[in-house]
Design an enzyme around this catalytic site. Structure first.
Site, PDB file in Angstrom:
ATOM      1  CD  GLU A  56      -3.449 -11.302   3.128  1.00 44.96           C
ATOM      2  OE1 GLU A  56      -4.572 -11.483   1.145  1.00 44.96           O
ATOM      3  OE2 GLU A  56      -3.738 -10.959   3.156  1.00 44.96           O
ATOM      4  CB  CYS A  70      -6.675  -9.436   4.210  1.00 41.90           C
ATOM      5  SG  CYS A  70      -5.212  -7.583   5.054  1.00 41.90           S
ATOM      6  CB  SER A  74      26.048  13.997  11.699  1.00 41.70           C
ATOM      7  OG  SER A  74      24.809  14.050  11.728  1.00 41.70           O
ATOM      8  CE  LYS A  77      -7.436  -9.468   0.355  1.00 45.53           C
ATOM      9  NZ  LYS A  77      -6.105  -9.531   0.413  1.00 45.53           N
TER      10      LYS A  77
END
EC number: 6.3.5.1
Length: 784
Positions: free
Chosen positions: A45, A175, A357, A114
């Protein structure tokens, strides 16, 4: 024979607005597909401009440059005698659409917009695009002059249509249309479309990859035919990592599938399909045939091209593929590492700087960088010239060839233990051992001089010196002394990040890595602008529980035995003085008034299940009924929402992190909620109290043996157990807080797992320090 076709789907690592680079990657994918015998190529896309252009989609330049790029692709001899489509934005009659553009031999065939946009999660497509709503209709699109001059075409069909070649027919979903409740592939299949093509921009979340594959498989199973799915992969300029996994399915079977995680910029996946298998599959389903006989017809755009050949009898159809999905631990090891690689090579920086740490969070960040180094070495060994070029550019060494992950890690990652008088020997030792096993360039510094200097300035102005609570100080003093350590670490991290490559005789600077996990961000258990404030954060979208599982996996996978002691250590920031015997006084879960396991549940209910305080109480009172009374559940839920409310403002400055968890509180895009709340939630909490009154008379205590039932000490931290009180939004504050002053949270050094005293009950749930009613004030100073 003329019935077998070879088709290709492309996985591309595109970059928003990188038209030159995007063009090169698209052409490479077409060339590779053609060389491997494909007659048709599709891609992801918005591949021409990059998916994450966002508000650049409102600029005419983006549309102009997309057409210029398309012209370069169309005119390339690479595309001759091959059916090709690409994804790009197109403006039609002053409306912007997200489109597939198909062409053959320098002639445009169809622009297919789309028809269903995505606006959930991290997607906001309707901010820039409009869905095409004219089903089964096309209009004439007037082509730009720069296209007409080269193709001789003035117009091209624009809309909901399909392309018919001499031997088959193909149509498009884009999509979201695959996920949509009214997916178009059903209608198209009934209309005789045999190849359904989907260009996608689907991003990674832990435990999500199989969903897309299942949708593709099921679409081809129910509708019959082939489903071709192309997806982006990588970081194209945003917090998401696109998921790859391009695939080709036929009649319910996956024939081919691309990788989910890889450093390759271009990956082409092929399959050879026998069209007669589609026809036989469909005609055998009688109910489908009945539906198809009355189905509406799609406009067909005819293309004088045969995708098959008459000499294909010796071609072998691609057999079904069985493949394993990555475990969540593997996804954490690979996904954020690939995201870091894309960010590093595109940012122009020379590596990373990480305050280490010796705890789970910072150790996870360091291990992910090590995983990135392993992937770089592996890609170079496989002959990836682009990765080799990029790593040489990053290191400013044109002759360097990485062959050892630890050696590469030493050049890319600087770790620093920023100790203080409050740091224990164990955390210092764990940090040094981990750095040695990873290969990072490790240094140790003390922040005490800087802290004392700032306190000296405060004393010179006020004549007062703040003290920790164990030394008789009040909650405000105690919190201020914790936060000054956290913020000093952030300042030191940036000066070392800017100058360490100068110290090592290399050009450039380092990106500062953060290490705040998604659970602590949700709770607000971090200091604003402390060492959690960084350039990027590889673990900011991952829960503490998943990070511990990841380290267990990495211990054996990467041969890092020190991780075992890191996982077993109690999580603590070490911002308060140690006890006289050198043992910890402070642990994270005690400070938060909730466990990390609880935080995960709160987060999923708040975001995934859309629960407010009352709904969350109703859910948890049933889930935890074996351990807690309704009143106890109510106290816990109220405590969480108070902490959430007074700390929500911190999400506005949260370090950008790779999105990986579906309950992330990141308010940049994913979690749109206010950052200023009335923290007493008076109406909502009254609803909970009313429900508790109804439930308490009918509540039946757990049938657990008395020795397994939590005592009252598990439910409440009395004032005699902790001298004074702290402010609730400190990373290391007591749940018995008075949040009328600062809005900061203690940050800094954090370590690993849950202490035995806080281990889970048989139900999988533990209770700590929950009775907090009346202990906090909201920002107006009103007690809640």
């Amino acid at each position: 024979m003329g019935r077998k076709i070879t088709v290709a789907v492309s996985t591309l690592n595109q970059w928003a607005l990188d038209f030159e680079g995007n063009l090169a990657r698209i052409l490479q994918s077409i060339l590779e597909a053609k060389d491997m015998g494909a007659s048709y190529r599709t891609g992801p896309e918005l591949e021409v401009c990059g998916y994450s252009c966002e508000d650049h989609f409102r600029e005419p330049d983006t549309f102009l440059h997309s057409w210029e790029t398309l012209l370069e692709i169309m005119m390339s001899p690479i595309c001759e005698n091959m059916l090709v489509d690409v994804g790009m934005p197109v403006m039609h009659r002053n409306v912007a659409y997200n489109c597939r553009v198909a062409f053959f031999n320098r002639q445009l065939l169809l622009i297919r917009p789309k028809m269903a946009l995505c606006d959930d999660g991290n997607y906001r497509e309707s901010r820039w695009f409009t869905a095409w709503t004219k089903s089964l209709q096309t209009e004439e699109y007037l082509l730009p002059r720069l296209i007409s001059e080269h193709t001789g075409q003035r117009t091209v069909p624009f809309g909901d249509a399909v392309i018919a070649t001499r031997d088959t027919c193909l149509g498009y979903e884009i999509c979201e249309e695959l996920w949509n409740v009214r997916s178009k592939h059903i209608e198209m299949s009934l209309a005789g479309v045999e190849l359904i093509v989907n260009g996608s921009g689907s991003y990674m979340e832990l435990r999500k990859a199989h969903i897309t594959t299942d949708l593709i498989r099921n679409a081809s199973f129910k509708a019959g035919g082939a489903y071709l799915f192309s997806n982006l992969r990588g970081c194209d300029g945003q917090r998401v990592y696109f998921n790859g996994c391009s695939a080709i399915a036929l009649n319910g079977d996956i024939l081919a599938r691309g990788q989910q995680f890889a450093l390759q910029d271009v990956e082409v996946t092929l399959a050879t399909i026998d069209l007669e298998e589609i026809r036989a599959y469909r005609v055998s389903q009688r109910s489908r045939c009945s539906a198809a006989a009355g189905a509406a017809s799609y406009p067909r755009i005819h293309c004088d091209f045969e995708m098959s050949t008459h000499s294909d009898i010796f071609k072998t159809s691609t057999p079904p593929l069985n493949f394993p999905n990555h475990t969540p631990e593997e996804e954490i090891a690979l996904g954020p590492a690939c995201w870091l690689w894309d960010y590093l090579r595109r940012s122009g920086q020379g590596g990373f700087f990480l305050p280490l740490s010796g705890g789970v969070d910072s150790s996870s960040s360091a291990t992910i960088v090590h995983s990135m180094c392993r992937q770089i070495v592996h890609a170079v060994q496989l002959g990836d010239a682009q990765v080799l070029h990029d790593i040489r550019k990053i290191l400013a060494d044109t002759d360097y060839t990485p062959d050892n992950p630890a050696a590469l890690c030493n050049r890319l990652l600087v770790t620093c233990f920023m100790g203080s008088v409050n740091s224990s020997k164990e955390t210092r030792r764990r940090a040094a051992q981990l750095a040695n096993q990873l290969g990072s360039y490790h240094i140790e510094i003390s922040i005490d001089l800087a802290v004392n200097a700032l306190l000296g300035i405060f004393n010179a102005v006020t004549g007062l010196t703040p003290r920790f609570r164990t030394q008789g100080g009040c909650a405000r003093q105690n919190l201020a002394l914790q936060n000054i350590q956290s913020r000093i670490r952030m300042v030191l991290a940036y000066i070392f990040a800017q100058l360490m490559l100068w110290v090592r005789n290399r050009p450039g600077g380092l990106l500062v890595l953060g290490s705040a996990n998604v659970d602590e961000s949700l709770r607000g258990y971090l200091t604003k602008y402390d060492c959690s404030s960084a350039d990027i954060n590889p673990i900011g979208g991952i829960s503490k529980t998943d990070l511990r599982r990841f380290l267990i996996y990495a211990k054996d996978k990467y041969n890092l035995p020190v991780l075992e002691s890191i996982i077993d250590a109690p999580p603590t920031a070490e911002l308060e003085p140690l006890q006289e015997n050198g043992e910890l006084l402070q642990t994270d879960e005690q400070d938060m008034g909730m466990t990390y396991a609880e935080l995960s549940q709160y987060g999923r209910l708040r975001k995934q299940s859309f629960c407010g305080p009352y709904s969350m109480f109703c859910h948890l009172v049933a889930t935890w009924k074996g351990d807690l009374s309704p009143k106890e559940v109510a106290d816990k839920v109220k405590h969480f929402f108070r902490c959430y409310a007074i700390n929500r403002h911190k999400m506005t400055v949260l370090t950008p992190s790779v999105h990986a968890e579906s309950y992330s509180p990141d308010d940049n895009r994913f979690d749109h909620r206010p950052f200023l709340y009335r923290a007493n939630w008076s109406w909502q909490f009254k609803a909970i109290d009313d429900e508790v009154e109804k439930l308490q008379p009918i509540y039946t205590p757990s049938s657990l043996p008395s020795h397994l039932r939590p005592s009252s000490d598990d439910l409440m931290l009395s004032s005699t157990q902790r001298t004074g009180s702290q402010l609730d939004d400190s990373k290391h504050s007591s749940p018995l807080s008075s949040a009328s002053a600062s809005l900061d949270v203690g940050g800094g050094i954090s370590t690993a797992a849950m202490p035995p005293a806080l281990a889970k009950k048989p139900s999988g749930y533990s209770k700590v320090h929950v009775n907090v009613l009346g202990k906090i004030k909201d920002r107006t100073g009103i007690p809640v």
